[in-house]
Design a protein around this motif. Structure first.
Motif, PDB file in Angstrom:
ATOM      1  N   ASN A  70      70.509  23.229  46.154  1.00 28.88           N
ATOM      2  CA  ASN A  70      69.236  23.113  46.878  1.00 28.88           C
ATOM      3  C   ASN A  70      69.316  22.163  48.062  1.00 28.88           C
ATOM      4  O   ASN A  70      68.682  22.398  49.101  1.00 28.88           O
ATOM      5  CB  ASN A  70      68.132  22.606  45.934  1.00 28.88           C
ATOM      6  CG  ASN A  70      67.707  23.625  44.902  1.00 28.88           C
ATOM      7  OD1 ASN A  70      68.001  24.806  45.041  1.00 28.88           O
ATOM      8  ND2 ASN A  70      67.042  23.170  43.856  1.00 28.88           N
ATOM      9  N   GLU A 120      61.315  10.152  40.132  1.00 26.78           N
ATOM     10  CA  GLU A 120      60.125   9.398  40.549  1.00 26.78           C
ATOM     11  C   GLU A 120      60.510   8.024  41.076  1.00 26.78           C
ATOM     12  O   GLU A 120      61.321   7.316  40.483  1.00 26.78           O
ATOM     13  CB  GLU A 120      59.178   9.238  39.356  1.00 26.78           C
ATOM     14  CG  GLU A 120      57.827   8.711  39.779  1.00 26.78           C
ATOM     15  CD  GLU A 120      56.819   8.676  38.640  1.00 26.78           C
ATOM     16  OE1 GLU A 120      55.762   8.052  38.839  1.00 26.78           O
ATOM     17  OE2 GLU A 120      57.099   9.253  37.573  1.00 26.78           O
ATOM     18  N   ASP A 155      70.411  21.393  41.738  1.00 27.01           N
ATOM     19  CA  ASP A 155      69.975  20.414  42.747  1.00 27.01           C
ATOM     20  C   ASP A 155      70.965  20.363  43.910  1.00 27.01           C
ATOM     21  O   ASP A 155      70.566  20.289  45.080  1.00 27.01           O
ATOM     22  CB  ASP A 155      69.850  19.021  42.121  1.00 27.01           C
ATOM     23  CG  ASP A 155      68.588  18.852  41.279  1.00 27.01           C
ATOM     24  OD1 ASP A 155      67.525  19.343  41.698  1.00 27.01           O
ATOM     25  OD2 ASP A 155      68.669  18.240  40.203  1.00 27.01           O
ATOM     26  N   ASP A 165      64.799  12.453  51.809  1.00 30.99           N
ATOM     27  CA  ASP A 165      63.603  11.810  51.256  1.00 30.99           C
ATOM     28  C   ASP A 165      62.549  12.816  50.795  1.00 30.99           C
ATOM     29  O   ASP A 165      61.728  12.499  49.939  1.00 30.99           O
ATOM     30  CB  ASP A 165      62.945  10.903  52.310  1.00 30.99           C
ATOM     31  CG  ASP A 165      63.763   9.654  52.587  1.00 30.99           C
ATOM     32  OD1 ASP A 165      64.658   9.332  51.779  1.00 30.99           O
ATOM     33  OD2 ASP A 165      63.510   8.998  53.617  1.00 30.99           O
ATOM     34  N   ASP A 166      62.534  14.009  51.393  1.00 33.99           N
ATOM     35  CA  ASP A 166      61.440  14.938  51.088  1.00 33.99           C
ATOM     36  C   ASP A 166      61.814  15.996  50.051  1.00 33.99           C
ATOM     37  O   ASP A 166      61.071  16.944  49.826  1.00 33.99           O
ATOM     38  CB  ASP A 166      60.928  15.607  52.377  1.00 33.99           C
ATOM     39  CG  ASP A 166      62.042  16.304  53.156  1.00 33.99           C
ATOM     40  OD1 ASP A 166      63.170  16.431  52.630  1.00 33.99           O
ATOM     41  OD2 ASP A 166      61.775  16.740  54.298  1.00 33.99           O
ATOM     42  N   TYR A 167      62.964  15.836  49.388  1.00 34.33           N
ATOM     43  CA  TYR A 167      63.340  16.805  48.351  1.00 34.33           C
ATOM     44  C   TYR A 167      62.411  16.652  47.151  1.00 34.33           C
ATOM     45  O   TYR A 167      62.252  15.558  46.602  1.00 34.33           O
ATOM     46  CB  TYR A 167      64.796  16.594  47.931  1.00 34.33           C
ATOM     47  CG  TYR A 167      65.258  17.545  46.846  1.00 34.33           C
ATOM     48  CD1 TYR A 167      65.073  18.922  46.983  1.00 34.33           C
ATOM     49  CD2 TYR A 167      65.863  17.071  45.690  1.00 34.33           C
ATOM     50  CE1 TYR A 167      65.481  19.798  45.980  1.00 34.33           C
ATOM     51  CE2 TYR A 167      66.289  17.947  44.688  1.00 34.33           C
ATOM     52  CZ  TYR A 167      66.086  19.311  44.841  1.00 34.33           C
ATOM     53  OH  TYR A 167      66.499  20.181  43.857  1.00 34.33           O
ATOM     54  N   GLU A 168      61.792  17.763  46.746  1.00 33.13           N
ATOM     55  CA  GLU A 168      60.766  17.645  45.690  1.00 33.13           C
ATOM     56  C   GLU A 168      61.347  17.367  44.312  1.00 33.13           C
ATOM     57  O   GLU A 168      60.628  16.964  43.394  1.00 33.13           O
ATOM     58  CB  GLU A 168      59.870  18.885  45.658  1.00 33.13           C
ATOM     59  CG  GLU A 168      60.611  20.193  45.582  1.00 33.13           C
ATOM     60  CD  GLU A 168      59.734  21.385  45.967  1.00 33.13           C
ATOM     61  OE1 GLU A 168      59.923  22.443  45.378  1.00 33.13           O
ATOM     62  OE2 GLU A 168      58.876  21.236  46.853  1.00 33.13           O
ATOM     63  N   GLY A 169      62.665  17.519  44.147  1.00 28.79           N
ATOM     64  CA  GLY A 169      63.285  17.236  42.858  1.00 28.79           C
ATOM     65  C   GLY A 169      63.713  15.791  42.670  1.00 28.79           C
ATOM     66  O   GLY A 169      64.333  15.452  41.661  1.00 28.79           O
ATOM     67  N   LEU A 170      63.390  14.927  43.624  1.00 26.50           N
ATOM     68  CA  LEU A 170      63.797  13.517  43.510  1.00 26.50           C
ATOM     69  C   LEU A 170      63.239  12.867  42.254  1.00 26.50           C
ATOM     70  O   LEU A 170      62.085  13.112  41.895  1.00 26.50           O
ATOM     71  CB  LEU A 170      63.268  12.710  44.709  1.00 26.50           C
ATOM     72  CG  LEU A 170      64.026  12.742  46.029  1.00 26.50           C
ATOM     73  CD1 LEU A 170      63.269  11.908  47.054  1.00 26.50           C
ATOM     74  CD2 LEU A 170      65.434  12.216  45.868  1.00 26.50           C
TER      75      LEU A 170
END
Length: 321
Positions: free
Chosen positions: A220, A112, A217, A105-110
């Motif tokens: 990562n 929007e 991704d 949930d906290d992956y910054e590449g998700l």
């Protein structure tokens, strides 16, 4: 007081390059094509299922959420401004799926509005020799995985596991995985459609073009030290008892064998999802009952209270913890 009863939804069928026609064995209506996924209970922009039984027939799961919210979903199953927390699928893997990994949930590449994706599989059917890809081999780090992807030998880094009907797999976000040809699977997952493809066997998609890979991704979000994936054989349980087969912050899934009338109850904490994995029987509650069979999925509102299962069947029960 809203009339409350077990909700059954019209599945959303999805064509996939790796799909087939095996979901017809459950009596499901399939459109033409290679159908890989039946979204049985979904509240997502890419597929929202509609109720097909009882007084609420025709309402989408999103409308149920907006109208009845916490009353139906429970104090833990309902999130303000959030979609229904789980997505329930049946998968027909007529061919190998891409090698893939899901973010947390906290992956910054998700993308929007998207969540991470932790999931579990229960193998409903498996042809002799069927297998899955399940995690990295020991000692594979980011550099080793990156060079293997670049050199076209990613399969050397991955664990292959033979599977048979009744096996259960927990796949937390960060676990590289792939279902392979010859399995039919029930999937209980976070309500997300985010997948990063590591490798796709250099095959064209349904449109004839190579499908996109998401190498950066994938590198990562992969959990190189392991994310807590676990698997188990689920045979050996007695009648009318539950075996916990997957546990995560998003769902708890249990398997039960119905062999005689079995009185159960929902709690105000959470809705209950029942997936009939095998056999036939009856689901009854205060005010009604209905015959149920393999391949059917039901959402029992948190305020349903007492219900009873009867017959001879294997059932998966999921709640939000």
């Amino acid at each position: 007081m809203t009339q409350t009863y077990p909700l059954q939804f019209k599945p959303e069928m999805k064509e996939r390059i790796w799909g087939g026609r095996a979901l017809e064995q459950f009596g499901l209506e399939l459109p033409d094509g290679q159908i890989g996924e039946g979204w049985m209970i979904g509240d997502h922009p890419n597929g929202t299922t509609k109720v097909m039984n009882g007084p609420l027939a025709g309402l989408g799961l999103d409308e149920i959420r907006e109208k009845y919210g916490r009353e139906f979903f429970g104090t833990k199953g309902y999130a303000e401004n959030g979609r229904f927390p789980l997505l329930i699928k049946l998968l027909d893997c007529n061919d190998d799926l891409s090698i893939q990994v899901h973010p947390t949930d906290d992956y910054e590449g998700l993308p929007e509005g998207e969540l991470g994706k932790t999931e579990m599989w229960y193998i409903l059917d498996a042809k002799p020799g069927a297998k899955i890809i399940y995690g990295l081999k020991d000692g594979v780090d980011r550099a080793a995985l990156a060079s293997a992807i670049e050199e076209g030998r990613v399969m050397d880094c991955l664990q292959e596991v033979p599977v048979e009907a009744g096996d259960a797999f927990y796949i937390p976000a960060g676990t590289i995985h792939a279902l392979c040809a010859g399995v039919v699977v029930a999937e209980i997952q976070q309500n997300s459609d985010t997948t990063y493809r590591v490798f796709d066997y250099n095959r064209p998609g349904l449109d004839g073009k190579l499908r996109e890979l998401h190498v950066e991704d994938s590198l990562n979000v992969t959990a190189y030290e392991g994310a807590g994936a676990s698997r188990m054989k689920t045979d050996g349980i007695g009648g009318n008892e539950w075996l916990r087969i997957a546990e995560s912050p998003y769902f708890v899934v249990e398997k039960g064998l119905v062999r005689a009338p079995w009185k159960l109850s929902t709690t105000p904490d959470s809705f209950v999802i029942l997936v009939i994995a095998e056999g036939t029987g009856n689901l009854s509650w205060d005010g009604g009952s209905q015959a149920v069979k393999a391949g059917e999925c039901f959402l029992l509102p948190a305020n349903l209270g007492g219900y009873e299962l009867d017959g001879s069947m294997t059932v998966l029960r999921s709640v939000t913890p």
